[in-house]
Enzyme design. Structure first.
Site, PDB file in Angstrom:
ATOM      1  N   ALA A  35     -20.354  -4.689   6.669  1.00 20.96           N
ATOM      2  CA  ALA A  35     -20.141  -4.817   5.220  1.00 20.96           C
ATOM      3  C   ALA A  35     -20.175  -3.444   4.562  1.00 20.96           C
ATOM      4  O   ALA A  35     -19.361  -3.146   3.675  1.00 20.96           O
ATOM      5  CB  ALA A  35     -21.211  -5.717   4.619  1.00 20.96           C
ATOM      6  N   ASP A  38     -16.973  -1.738   5.398  1.00 21.64           N
ATOM      7  CA  ASP A  38     -15.871  -2.297   4.614  1.00 21.64           C
ATOM      8  C   ASP A  38     -15.893  -1.768   3.189  1.00 21.64           C
ATOM      9  O   ASP A  38     -14.846  -1.509   2.597  1.00 21.64           O
ATOM     10  CB  ASP A  38     -15.942  -3.828   4.586  1.00 21.64           C
ATOM     11  CG  ASP A  38     -15.533  -4.408   5.927  1.00 21.64           C
ATOM     12  OD1 ASP A  38     -14.998  -3.642   6.750  1.00 21.64           O
ATOM     13  OD2 ASP A  38     -15.766  -5.601   6.143  1.00 21.64           O
ATOM     14  N   GLU A 116      15.251  -0.829  -0.673  1.00 21.01           N
ATOM     15  CA  GLU A 116      14.570  -1.805   0.184  1.00 21.01           C
ATOM     16  C   GLU A 116      13.209  -2.128  -0.401  1.00 21.01           C
ATOM     17  O   GLU A 116      12.619  -1.307  -1.094  1.00 21.01           O
ATOM     18  CB  GLU A 116      14.349  -1.205   1.587  1.00 21.01           C
ATOM     19  CG  GLU A 116      15.624  -0.876   2.300  1.00 21.01           C
ATOM     20  CD  GLU A 116      15.364  -0.108   3.598  1.00 21.01           C
ATOM     21  OE1 GLU A 116      14.201  -0.011   4.031  1.00 21.01           O
ATOM     22  OE2 GLU A 116      16.342   0.405   4.157  1.00 21.01           O
ATOM     23  N   LYS A 118       9.370  -2.259  -0.428  1.00 17.52           N
ATOM     24  CA  LYS A 118       8.344  -1.477   0.262  1.00 17.52           C
ATOM     25  C   LYS A 118       7.250  -2.446   0.681  1.00 17.52           C
ATOM     26  O   LYS A 118       6.448  -2.905  -0.136  1.00 17.52           O
ATOM     27  CB  LYS A 118       7.793  -0.388  -0.652  1.00 17.52           C
ATOM     28  CG  LYS A 118       6.802   0.514   0.062  1.00 17.52           C
ATOM     29  CD  LYS A 118       6.470   1.725  -0.766  1.00 17.52           C
ATOM     30  CE  LYS A 118       5.569   2.716  -0.082  1.00 17.52           C
ATOM     31  NZ  LYS A 118       4.558   2.230   0.797  1.00 17.52           N
ATOM     32  N   ASP A 120       3.923  -3.952   2.120  1.00 17.52           N
ATOM     33  CA  ASP A 120       2.557  -3.433   2.121  1.00 17.52           C
ATOM     34  C   ASP A 120       1.866  -3.898   3.403  1.00 17.52           C
ATOM     35  O   ASP A 120       1.206  -4.928   3.444  1.00 17.52           O
ATOM     36  CB  ASP A 120       1.819  -3.955   0.883  1.00 17.52           C
ATOM     37  CG  ASP A 120       0.580  -3.146   0.612  1.00 17.52           C
ATOM     38  OD1 ASP A 120       0.351  -2.151   1.326  1.00 17.52           O
ATOM     39  OD2 ASP A 120      -0.160  -3.502  -0.324  1.00 17.52           O
ATOM     40  N   ARG A 139       1.508   4.428  13.808  1.00 23.47           N
ATOM     41  CA  ARG A 139       2.024   5.689  13.286  1.00 23.47           C
ATOM     42  C   ARG A 139       1.079   6.848  13.595  1.00 23.47           C
ATOM     43  O   ARG A 139       1.513   7.967  13.843  1.00 23.47           O
ATOM     44  CB  ARG A 139       2.210   5.538  11.779  1.00 23.47           C
ATOM     45  CG  ARG A 139       2.708   6.772  11.115  1.00 23.47           C
ATOM     46  CD  ARG A 139       3.033   6.474   9.659  1.00 23.47           C
ATOM     47  NE  ARG A 139       3.503   7.676   9.028  1.00 23.47           N
ATOM     48  CZ  ARG A 139       2.701   8.610   8.541  1.00 23.47           C
ATOM     49  NH1 ARG A 139       1.400   8.462   8.619  1.00 23.47           N
ATOM     50  NH2 ARG A 139       3.199   9.694   7.987  1.00 23.47           N
ATOM     51  N   GLU A 175       7.476  -2.412   9.554  1.00 23.17           N
ATOM     52  CA  GLU A 175       6.177  -2.683   8.946  1.00 23.17           C
ATOM     53  C   GLU A 175       5.678  -4.034   9.433  1.00 23.17           C
ATOM     54  O   GLU A 175       6.379  -5.042   9.321  1.00 23.17           O
ATOM     55  CB  GLU A 175       6.364  -2.702   7.423  1.00 23.17           C
ATOM     56  CG  GLU A 175       5.106  -2.578   6.644  1.00 23.17           C
ATOM     57  CD  GLU A 175       4.659  -1.128   6.421  1.00 23.17           C
ATOM     58  OE1 GLU A 175       5.228  -0.205   7.053  1.00 23.17           O
ATOM     59  OE2 GLU A 175       3.743  -0.932   5.617  1.00 23.17           O
ATOM     60  N   TYR A 227      12.876  -1.260   9.478  1.00 29.62           N
ATOM     61  CA  TYR A 227      13.601  -0.572   8.402  1.00 29.62           C
ATOM     62  C   TYR A 227      14.196   0.779   8.779  1.00 29.62           C
ATOM     63  O   TYR A 227      14.809   1.436   7.942  1.00 29.62           O
ATOM     64  CB  TYR A 227      12.731  -0.408   7.167  1.00 29.62           C
ATOM     65  CG  TYR A 227      11.359   0.181   7.438  1.00 29.62           C
ATOM     66  CD1 TYR A 227      11.209   1.466   7.933  1.00 29.62           C
ATOM     67  CD2 TYR A 227      10.211  -0.570   7.193  1.00 29.62           C
ATOM     68  CE1 TYR A 227       9.963   2.003   8.175  1.00 29.62           C
ATOM     69  CE2 TYR A 227       8.952  -0.037   7.438  1.00 29.62           C
ATOM     70  CZ  TYR A 227       8.832   1.248   7.926  1.00 29.62           C
ATOM     71  OH  TYR A 227       7.602   1.768   8.181  1.00 29.62           O
ATOM     72  N   LYS A 316       7.086   3.400  -6.802  1.00 27.89           N
ATOM     73  CA  LYS A 316       5.943   2.483  -6.749  1.00 27.89           C
ATOM     74  C   LYS A 316       5.798   1.666  -8.042  1.00 27.89           C
ATOM     75  O   LYS A 316       6.087   2.160  -9.118  1.00 27.89           O
ATOM     76  CB  LYS A 316       4.649   3.284  -6.534  1.00 27.89           C
ATOM     77  CG  LYS A 316       4.629   4.145  -5.281  1.00 27.89           C
ATOM     78  CD  LYS A 316       4.419   3.334  -4.024  1.00 27.89           C
ATOM     79  CE  LYS A 316       3.010   2.842  -3.868  1.00 27.89           C
ATOM     80  NZ  LYS A 316       2.119   3.769  -3.227  1.00 27.89           N
ATOM     81  N   CYS A 410     -33.923   3.789 -23.427  1.00 27.00           N
ATOM     82  CA  CYS A 410     -33.326   4.055 -22.112  1.00 27.00           C
ATOM     83  C   CYS A 410     -33.688   2.890 -21.190  1.00 27.00           C
ATOM     84  O   CYS A 410     -34.857   2.515 -21.108  1.00 27.00           O
ATOM     85  CB  CYS A 410     -33.874   5.370 -21.565  1.00 27.00           C
ATOM     86  SG  CYS A 410     -33.461   5.623 -19.831  1.00 27.00           S
ATOM     87  N   CYS A 413     -36.355   4.443 -18.536  1.00 20.86           N
ATOM     88  CA  CYS A 413     -37.686   4.996 -18.839  1.00 20.86           C
ATOM     89  C   CYS A 413     -38.196   4.555 -20.205  1.00 20.86           C
ATOM     90  O   CYS A 413     -39.279   4.967 -20.616  1.00 20.86           O
ATOM     91  CB  CYS A 413     -37.662   6.525 -18.751  1.00 20.86           C
ATOM     92  SG  CYS A 413     -36.764   7.287 -20.118  1.00 20.86           S
ATOM     93  N   CYS A 428     -30.365   9.538 -23.248  1.00 22.93           N
ATOM     94  CA  CYS A 428     -31.805   9.513 -23.094  1.00 22.93           C
ATOM     95  C   CYS A 428     -32.191  10.988 -22.995  1.00 22.93           C
ATOM     96  O   CYS A 428     -31.749  11.675 -22.087  1.00 22.93           O
ATOM     97  CB  CYS A 428     -32.174   8.758 -21.818  1.00 22.93           C
ATOM     98  SG  CYS A 428     -33.844   9.118 -21.268  1.00 22.93           S
ATOM     99  N   CYS A 433     -37.086  11.648 -17.407  1.00 27.36           N
ATOM    100  CA  CYS A 433     -36.583  10.303 -17.093  1.00 27.36           C
ATOM    101  C   CYS A 433     -36.301  10.233 -15.591  1.00 27.36           C
ATOM    102  O   CYS A 433     -35.533  11.049 -15.057  1.00 27.36           O
ATOM    103  CB  CYS A 433     -35.306  10.028 -17.881  1.00 27.36           C
ATOM    104  SG  CYS A 433     -34.445   8.541 -17.358  1.00 27.36           S
TER     105      CYS A 433
HETATM  106  S1  IVH Z   1      10.961   4.163   5.366  1.00 28.59           S
HETATM  107  C1  IVH Z   1      10.569   8.496   6.367  1.00 28.59           C
HETATM  108  N1  IVH Z   1      11.139   1.723   4.463  1.00 28.59           N
HETATM  109  O1  IVH Z   1       5.816   2.908   3.483  1.00 28.59           O
HETATM  110  C2  IVH Z   1      10.704   7.138   5.887  1.00 28.59           C
HETATM  111  N2  IVH Z   1       8.968   2.626   4.767  1.00 28.59           N
HETATM  112  O2  IVH Z   1       4.800   5.287   2.112  1.00 28.59           O
HETATM  113  C3  IVH Z   1       9.757   6.251   6.506  1.00 28.59           C
HETATM  114  N3  IVH Z   1       7.153   1.095   4.222  1.00 28.59           N
HETATM  115  O3  IVH Z   1       4.773   4.679   6.304  1.00 28.59           O
HETATM  116  C4  IVH Z   1       9.531   5.012   5.844  1.00 28.59           C
HETATM  117  N4  IVH Z   1       8.394  -0.607   3.649  1.00 28.59           N
HETATM  118  O4  IVH Z   1       4.762   2.150   6.427  1.00 28.59           O
HETATM  119  C5  IVH Z   1      10.321   2.711   4.810  1.00 28.59           C
HETATM  120  N5  IVH Z   1      11.448  -0.420   3.679  1.00 28.59           N
HETATM  121  C6  IVH Z   1      10.634   0.543   4.038  1.00 28.59           C
HETATM  122  C7  IVH Z   1       9.230   0.400   4.001  1.00 28.59           C
HETATM  123  C8  IVH Z   1       8.438   1.477   4.367  1.00 28.59           C
HETATM  124  C9  IVH Z   1       7.156  -0.166   3.805  1.00 28.59           C
HETATM  125  C10 IVH Z   1       5.936   1.913   4.456  1.00 28.59           C
HETATM  126  C11 IVH Z   1       5.892   2.614   5.775  1.00 28.59           C
HETATM  127  C12 IVH Z   1       5.675   4.058   5.455  1.00 28.59           C
HETATM  128  C13 IVH Z   1       5.150   3.989   4.062  1.00 28.59           C
HETATM  129  C14 IVH Z   1       5.467   5.266   3.306  1.00 28.59           C
END
Ligand code: IVH
Length: 671
Positions: A35, A38, A116, A118, A120, A139, A175, A227, A316, A410, A413, A428, A433
């Protein structure tokens, strides 16, 4: 803007997590509970979500769990797995688009971009030879990852054999992720089995991949979207879209349905906005759009810069907001006595992380929000680790909500609390304190200050409670026996503590200055002061004028420094530190040399030749410094198109304004 505190906390967390990973995986000697681990990992992730620029390949968050171990063999990528630069908003994407077209491709025509999702999840590489899956790796640091072939082979999405005709050799990247419904089912099963649940789908995917027993991985609902390509022999592709189509033909799973090819920055931004609208309805987590120059030939022309392709960028999404209820208000006393309110929230999941506390900063903020105990509020995980309350939903009030009064005492204290009308926080002012004392000592021993290892809050509290220390100088008078006397400490630890306390006596001056906790003197200011004055004595004797003459030091900081060294209690403390043998190393003054050494620049408006970041880099390379706001101390303002208030201010103050051509001449580059 990443503040220094967060940046340092990020570095510390990376180091700490790597050390715990080593102990857990390689030495089988964990020091902390799962925990606790984490919590550290989550804190790291929260910082990285808020500040994606901090995500480096070295971050433990980018590694699938363990550091390179004997358990997972290292696996070198034939072609390095690069990382992506981020754009936080449409404007930054436009800058990127302008920059690559004008500076690197010398074209005014719009570019075709593949947009594309992205995903997660966790990036991996699959290697196929003669159509057969022969290796799969994480990676890692981009150059070397871990061989997770056995685990990957259990994922039903991933073919062991490609569909013919396939290339003789193929390194494909993708991914690994877990869908949202699968994630909930997995967590319920974990709970039922008494196992720990995962904070979010990304962690669940990473944890599942790092299993030492592939049978466990096989039970996990892992999926993949491919990708990109590392190596491909025998087949050519002329665009990113064609690459995805090819991968699909080979039998690999790609997200072609959600990939669009659009023309120009405006269309990219439209696509991004549309996707953002749909984000919450998707069956998996995405955190933005990856935008790639579609044509392979142009990708090659653009190439790579500092381990990121120049032809792609991650656009992003802004932070997520959620609704919850303020169930209580906590009060925190800092090392300077400042009392800050913290909202205790009904726990709510905000972009994958459970949030139960939010910083309220101060009572002005409470007034501004008109926040009351019991209110329904919107919390946002934005530019800070701790989420913010951004809005009160006043129409949800029932009438039972209570005002949040300024504390009169406070909480630690019970001393009366004062609020200076010029400040936003009550304080305070009791110099004794205990809460402040402990915070001051924690700060003094912290990694950025005197860096006294193993001396944490627990030990400091014990030492204070046993009357062994009253101030930071007392630390240097502690003996091994004093440590023993507190109990719960073995000989080795006691010895180690005394040694590390003693070793800190000769830390650099900047660390001591930072550790003293002078108001407004952060790590950076401490470094500037140490470089400028070279000794504590000289700094202690300087006056306001000498301080203000330093570029980076403003009136407030200067006054605070002079106040500190004029305070009889502090003079005594410094004397005591001196007598106990604290003799900071004087710092060597390294003068950066360049045509703009010492010059302060402000960049404003839209530039046509460089992105703002690139222009800042040029300034720094020439020895200058880029600043965000125009003041008397600004030497030059570089003004691009549509420069607004900063340009007006520069003109008002008589600061020299440069256009791009004169800037280029000044920094010594041709355009
Ligand atoms: S291209 C050099 N395409 O995003 C280009 N990455 O922040 C390499 N990711 O490490 C990545 N979806 O793990 C690419 N459609 C997508 C993606 C993608 C998720 C992740 C990937 C990469 C990270 C970069």
């Amino acid at each position: 803007m990443i503040d220094l505190f967060t940046q340092q906390r990020h570095t510390d967390l990376c180091e700490e997590i790597n050390r715990h990973n080593q102990r857990y995986y390689n030495q089988d000697q964990p020091e902390i509970t799962d925990a606790e681990f984490d919590a550290l990992f989550r804190e790291l992730q929260e910082i990285e979500w808020a500040f994606p620029d901090l995500v480096t390949p070295e971050s433990p968050s980018q590694k699938v769990g363990a550091p390179i171990t004997e358990k997972f063999a290292p696996s070198t990528h034939a072609v390095p797995m690069l990382s992506l630069k981020n754009a936080k908003n449409a404007e930054e994407f436009s800058d990127f688009d302008t920059s690559i077209r004008k500076n690197f491709l010398a074209r005014s025509a719009e570019l075709d971009y593949a947009c594309e999702m992205k995903m997660d999840g966790v990036a991996i590489e699959l290697t196929y030879e003669g159509g057969k899956l022969i290796k799969a790796s994480t990676r890692g640091d981009g150059l070397v990852g871990e061989d997770i072939t056995e685990n990957i082979k259990t994922i039903t999405d991933i073919p062991h054999k490609l569909t013919a005709p396939y290339p003789e050799m193929l390194d494909v990247r993708g991914e690994i992720y877990i869908g949202l419904t699968d994630f909930q089912t997995l967590n319920r099963a974990q709970e039922d089995a008494g196992d720990k649940t995962f904070a979010n789908p990304r962690n669940a995917a990473a944890g599942s991949l790092r299993q030492l027993d592939a049978k466990v991985t096989a039970q996990r609902p892992l999926r993949i979207f491919c990708y990109g390509i590392g190596r491909m022999q025998g087949v050519e592709s002329s665009t990113q879209i064609e690459t995805l189509q090819l991968l699909r033909k080979f039998g690999l799973r790609v997200n072609l349905e959600e990939t669009t090819c659009v023309c120009g920055a405006d269309e990219v931004i439209n696509t991004f906005r549309q996707l953002q609208e749909r984000r919450d309805a998707l069956p998996f987590e995405i955190d933005g759009v990856v935008v790639k120059v579609n044509e392979t030939a142009l990708q090659e022309e653009l190439g790579v810069v500092s381990r990121s392709p120049r032809w792609a960028i991650a656009l992003k999404f802004p932070p997520r907001r959620e609704q919850t209820i303020v169930e209580g208000i906590g009060l925190q006393v800092g090392r300077t006595g400042a009392i800050t309110p913290v909202a205790h929230l009904k726990p709510v999941v905000v972009s994958g992380v459970t949030v139960s506390r939010a910083s309220l900063h101060n009572w002005d903020e409470i007034d501004r929000l008109d926040l009351r105990l019991g209110d329904h509020v919107i919390v946002e995980r934005a530019g800070d680790v701790i989420p913010d309350v951004v809005k009160v939903l006043t129409d949800k009030r029932t009438g039972n909500e209570k005002q949040i009064p300024l504390p009169e005492e406070c909480p630690e204290c019970n001393a009366p609390v004062h609020k200076n009308p010029e400040e936003v926080v009550p304080r305070c002012n009791n110099p004794h304190c205990p809460a402040q004392a402990i915070e001051r000592m924690k700060h003094f021993v912290s990694r950025d200050a005197m860096d006294i290892e193993s001396l944490g809050e627990k030990q400091l509290t014990q030492l204070i409670n046993h009357g062994k220390i009253n101030d930071v100088a007392d630390l240097y008078l502690l003996s091994k026996e004093d440590m023993f006397a507190m109990g719960r400490m073995g000989e080795t630890l006691a010895e180690k503590l005394v040694l590390s306390i003693s070793a800190s006596k000769t830390q650099p001056l900047s660390r001591l200055l930072f550790g003293l906790g002078i108001r407004h003197v952060g790590k950076n200011t401490a470094k500037i002061l140490a470089r400028h004055f070279a000794s504590l004595d000289k700094l202690a004797k300087c006056n306001i004028e000498q301080l203000i003459a330093i570029h980076e030091i403003g009136d407030k900081v200067a006054q605070s420094i002079v106040d500190y060294f004029g305070n009889p209690e502090k003079i005594l403390l410094l004397e005591k530190l001196h007598q106990t043998g604290v003799k900071p190393q004087e710092e060597v003054v390294v003068e950066q040399d360049g045509p703009l050494t010492g010059k302060i620049f402000v960049i404003t408006g839209t530039l046509s030749k460089w992105s703002r970041k690139e222009a800042e880099e040029l300034v720094e390379k020439a020895g200058g410094r880029a600043s965000g706001s125009v003041s008397k101390k600004t030497d030059y303002v570089l003004a691009g198109e549509n420069a607004g208030s900063k340009l007006a201010k520069a003109e008002e103050l008589g600061v020299e304004v440069l256009d791009e051509a004169s800037f280029a001449r000044l920094v010594g580059v041709s355009i």
